[in-house]
Design an enzyme around this catalytic site. Structure first.
Site, mmCIF file in Angstrom:
data_model
loop_
_atom_site.group_PDB
_atom_site.id
_atom_site.type_symbol
_atom_site.label_atom_id
_atom_site.label_comp_id
_atom_site.label_asym_id
_atom_site.label_seq_id
_atom_site.Cartn_x
_atom_site.Cartn_y
_atom_site.Cartn_z
ATOM 1 N N ARG A 30 0.822 -1.221 0.000
ATOM 2 C CA ARG A 30 0.000 0.000 0.000
ATOM 3 C C ARG A 30 0.853 1.268 0.000
ATOM 4 N NH1 ARG A 30 -5.523 -0.417 1.387
ATOM 5 N NH2 ARG A 30 -6.206 -2.449 0.692
ATOM 6 N N ARG A 34 -3.125 6.871 1.034
ATOM 7 C CA ARG A 34 -3.562 8.046 1.792
ATOM 8 C C ARG A 34 -2.581 8.598 2.814
ATOM 9 N NH1 ARG A 34 -9.287 5.795 3.430
ATOM 10 N NH2 ARG A 34 -7.931 3.988 3.595
ATOM 11 N N ARG A 43 -6.566 12.980 -4.757
ATOM 12 C CA ARG A 43 -7.893 12.476 -4.385
ATOM 13 C C ARG A 43 -8.878 13.582 -3.996
ATOM 14 N NH1 ARG A 43 -10.790 10.241 -3.422
ATOM 15 N NH2 ARG A 43 -10.955 8.572 -1.929
ATOM 16 N N ASP A 79 -6.988 -1.713 -7.451
ATOM 17 C CA ASP A 79 -7.494 -2.447 -6.291
ATOM 18 C C ASP A 79 -7.740 -3.890 -6.701
ATOM 19 O OD1 ASP A 79 -8.544 -1.807 -3.402
ATOM 20 O OD2 ASP A 79 -9.893 -3.286 -4.259
ATOM 21 N N TYR A 154 -15.287 -10.891 -0.547
ATOM 22 C CA TYR A 154 -15.974 -9.614 -0.786
ATOM 23 C C TYR A 154 -17.233 -9.817 -1.624
ATOM 24 C CZ TYR A 154 -12.046 -7.016 1.157
ATOM 25 O OH TYR A 154 -11.099 -6.512 2.007
HETATM 26 O O1 CP3 Z 1 0.141 0.834 -3.074
HETATM 27 C C1 CP3 Z 1 -0.400 -0.262 -3.302
HETATM 28 O O2 CP3 Z 1 -0.246 -1.258 -2.579
HETATM 29 C C2 CP3 Z 1 -1.186 -0.429 -4.591
HETATM 30 C C3 CP3 Z 1 -2.569 -0.187 -4.509
HETATM 31 C C4 CP3 Z 1 -3.522 -1.129 -3.780
HETATM 32 C C5 CP3 Z 1 -4.758 -0.664 -3.275
HETATM 33 N N1 CP3 Z 1 -5.457 -1.732 -2.827
HETATM 34 C C6 CP3 Z 1 -5.207 0.731 -3.297
HETATM 35 C C7 CP3 Z 1 -6.313 1.161 -2.429
HETATM 36 C C8 CP3 Z 1 -3.466 -2.507 -3.563
HETATM 37 C C9 CP3 Z 1 -2.353 -3.496 -3.867
HETATM 38 C C10 CP3 Z 1 -4.708 -2.878 -2.956
HETATM 39 C C11 CP3 Z 1 -5.057 -4.269 -2.626
HETATM 40 C C12 CP3 Z 1 -6.206 -4.540 -1.774
HETATM 41 N N2 CP3 Z 1 -7.428 -3.896 -1.739
HETATM 42 C C13 CP3 Z 1 -6.276 -5.621 -0.878
HETATM 43 C C14 CP3 Z 1 -5.178 -6.643 -0.694
HETATM 44 C C15 CP3 Z 1 -4.097 -6.184 0.188
HETATM 45 C C16 CP3 Z 1 -4.498 -6.090 1.631
HETATM 46 O O3 CP3 Z 1 -4.487 -4.980 2.160
HETATM 47 O O4 CP3 Z 1 -4.783 -7.134 2.231
HETATM 48 C C17 CP3 Z 1 -7.538 -5.590 -0.262
HETATM 49 C C18 CP3 Z 1 -8.041 -6.550 0.782
HETATM 50 C C19 CP3 Z 1 -8.265 -4.491 -0.822
HETATM 51 C C20 CP3 Z 1 -9.653 -4.087 -0.527
HETATM 52 C C21 CP3 Z 1 -9.752 -2.653 -0.105
HETATM 53 N N3 CP3 Z 1 -9.621 -1.584 -0.953
HETATM 54 C C22 CP3 Z 1 -10.024 -2.148 1.186
HETATM 55 C C23 CP3 Z 1 -10.239 -2.990 2.417
HETATM 56 C C24 CP3 Z 1 -10.025 -0.740 1.094
HETATM 57 C C25 CP3 Z 1 -10.355 0.273 2.165
HETATM 58 C C26 CP3 Z 1 -9.401 0.339 3.260
HETATM 59 C C27 CP3 Z 1 -8.070 0.969 2.879
HETATM 60 O O5 CP3 Z 1 -7.044 0.348 3.162
HETATM 61 O O6 CP3 Z 1 -8.049 2.065 2.340
HETATM 62 C C28 CP3 Z 1 -9.750 -0.419 -0.259
HETATM 63 C C29 CP3 Z 1 -9.627 0.922 -0.858
HETATM 64 C C30 CP3 Z 1 -8.279 1.291 -1.355
HETATM 65 N N4 CP3 Z 1 -7.471 0.507 -2.126
HETATM 66 C C31 CP3 Z 1 -7.613 2.534 -1.150
HETATM 67 C C32 CP3 Z 1 -6.396 2.466 -1.827
HETATM 68 C C33 CP3 Z 1 -5.354 3.545 -1.956
HETATM 69 C C34 CP3 Z 1 -8.179 3.726 -0.403
HETATM 70 C C35 CP3 Z 1 -9.064 4.512 -1.312
HETATM 71 C C36 CP3 Z 1 -9.069 5.980 -0.961
HETATM 72 O O7 CP3 Z 1 -8.186 6.704 -1.413
HETATM 73 O O8 CP3 Z 1 -10.006 6.395 -0.242
#
Ligand code: CP3
Length: 352
Positions: A30, A34, A43, A79, A154
């Site tokens: 990640r 943010r 964003r 994502d 999900y």
């Molecule tokens: O930098 C990176 O790693 C690349 C981008 C990336 C995102 N999501 C961006 C994102 C990656 C590799 C993911 C994978 C992801 N998404 C996983 C697997 C990895 C893990 O954490 O176990 C999972 C389970 C998700 C599902 C998901 N997407 C959740 C639970 C959330 C909300 C909580 C959070 O961590 O923000 C998201 C949204 C998301 N995915 C955001 C980002 C940058 C936040 C969106 C925003 O800007 O509001």
């Protein structure tokens, strides 16, 4: 063969293949997100879905962390749920994924299409092309997908959850229907990862974020076979280091050991040397600093980093990372300090 893969590849790619370099390569799960003010700035004017679907924006966000920090890899900004839209799932983010309609019947499952990456996710492939062209040659680009069971969680639950109780109940209540959905996801994610490699990804990662909810029996009967299908599909088509990460998967490692992947990601709950006991001494591991350690005073943070480096020495090779995604309130200066410390420490052990 493209230029980036000619010869031995980057420090990150060589390490993934079990060749130890002068220091462990580092990237952060990640890393684009943010906790970075430059991400929050983008964003302010575009929502998450638009950002992931607009190649110029997604490429900029992918590059942000590697422009700020000396990281060895960039990871595609997208994502795990994004490709599901290309299969016919209606999706929103607030901030985690939410489905308009949970997927819980054979009819709904049969209404989904297997992913055709060129049609379903052209913007992802375009993003990878832009990033690969702009990225320094010594920095690798990681493409990724959600593993079938994590996507299943999900889809069946309809959104995020602490324990995905409905999804796990569905697995038991309708095992054949569940298996059909898992297989559809497996076929689709296999194609998705192959397409990402062809579009510019130098390495590929499968995120099985919720596999840790399962016991080894259930993991072996429902999940492992579809992960194996994906690995086989990738191996048949492209030659890229492949990373598998099962968050909470400590009890699954004896089964994961049999997977034909290059690197196994480990979360912070298990010391790397203990992971190597279950994976075998030829294993390459990725991880596993507790993301919370970045909130500690610097001296304590440095000590935690040292511990991970020492533990990583038990493996054939070690890719330094956090044990899960970086927390969104993390101070970017702490990340810079961590990265400096890793380099300093590795240099010391080389000259000692
Ligand atoms: O930098 C990176 O790693 C690349 C981008 C990336 C995102 N999501 C961006 C994102 C990656 C590799 C993911 C994978 C992801 N998404 C996983 C697997 C990895 C893990 O954490 O176990 C999972 C389970 C998700 C599902 C998901 N997407 C959740 C639970 C959330 C909300 C909580 C959070 O961590 O923000 C998201 C949204 C998301 N995915 C955001 C980002 C940058 C936040 C969106 C925003 O800007 O509001």
């Amino acid at each position: 063969m493209s230029e980036s893969r000619a010869g031995a590849g980057t420090l990150f790619e060589r390490t993934c293949r079990g060749i130890r370099g002068p220091r462990p390569p580092v990237w952060i799960m990640r890393q684009a997100g943010r906790y970075l003010p430059e991400y929050r700035k983008i964003r302010e004017r575009v929502d998450f879905l638009t950002a992931t679907k607009t190649p110029e924006i997604a490429a900029r966000i992918t590059l942000q962390p590697v422009e700020r920090f000396p990281l060895d890899a960039a990871i595609l900004f997208s994502d795990i749920m994004t490709p599901l839209e290309g299969m016919g799932v209606e999706l929103d983010f607030a901030p985690g994924p939410i489905l308009q309609e949970p997927v819980r019947s054979l009819e709904t499952i049969r209404g989904l299409r297997p992913l055709d990456p060129d049609e379903g996710v052209p913007f992802v492939l375009e993003t990878l092309g832009i990033v690969r062209a702009e990225l320094r040659r010594d920095v690798s680009l990681i493409g990724f997908a959600g593993a079938p069971f994590t996507l299943f969680c999900y889809l069946v639950q309809g959104g995020g959850s602490k324990d995905f109780a409905d999804a796990r109940a569905f697995l038991r209540q309708e095992p054949d229907t569940a298996a059909e959905l898992l297989q559809l996801l497996g076929t689709s994610m296999g194609r998705y990862l192959v397409a990402q490699a062809r579009a510019g990804a130098d390495a590929l990662m499968l995120f099985d974020s919720w596999a840790g909810l399962l016991g080894p029996e259930t993991y072996r009967s429902f999940v492992l076979p579809v992960v194996e299908d994906i690995v086989r599909a990738i191996r048949a088509e492209v030659d890229r280091p492949l990373i598998y990460f099962a968050h909470g998967g400590a009890t699954l490692l004896p089964d994961i050991r049999g997977l034909d992947v290059d690197v196994v990601g480990i979360d912070w709950t298990l010391p790397l040397s203990r992971a190597v006991r279950d994976l075998g001494e030829n294993a390459v591991v990725q991880g596993n600093l507790d993301p919370a350690a970045l909130f500690a005073p610097r001296r304590a943070l440095a000590a935690s980093v040292d511990e991970v480096l020492e533990e990583g020495a038990a493996a054939a090779a070690h890719v330094f990372n956090l044990g899960h995604g970086i927390h969104r309130t993390t101070d970017p200066d702490q990340v810079a300090f961590m990265l400096d410390h890793i380099r300093e420490r590795s240099l010391q052990s080389v000259t000692r």
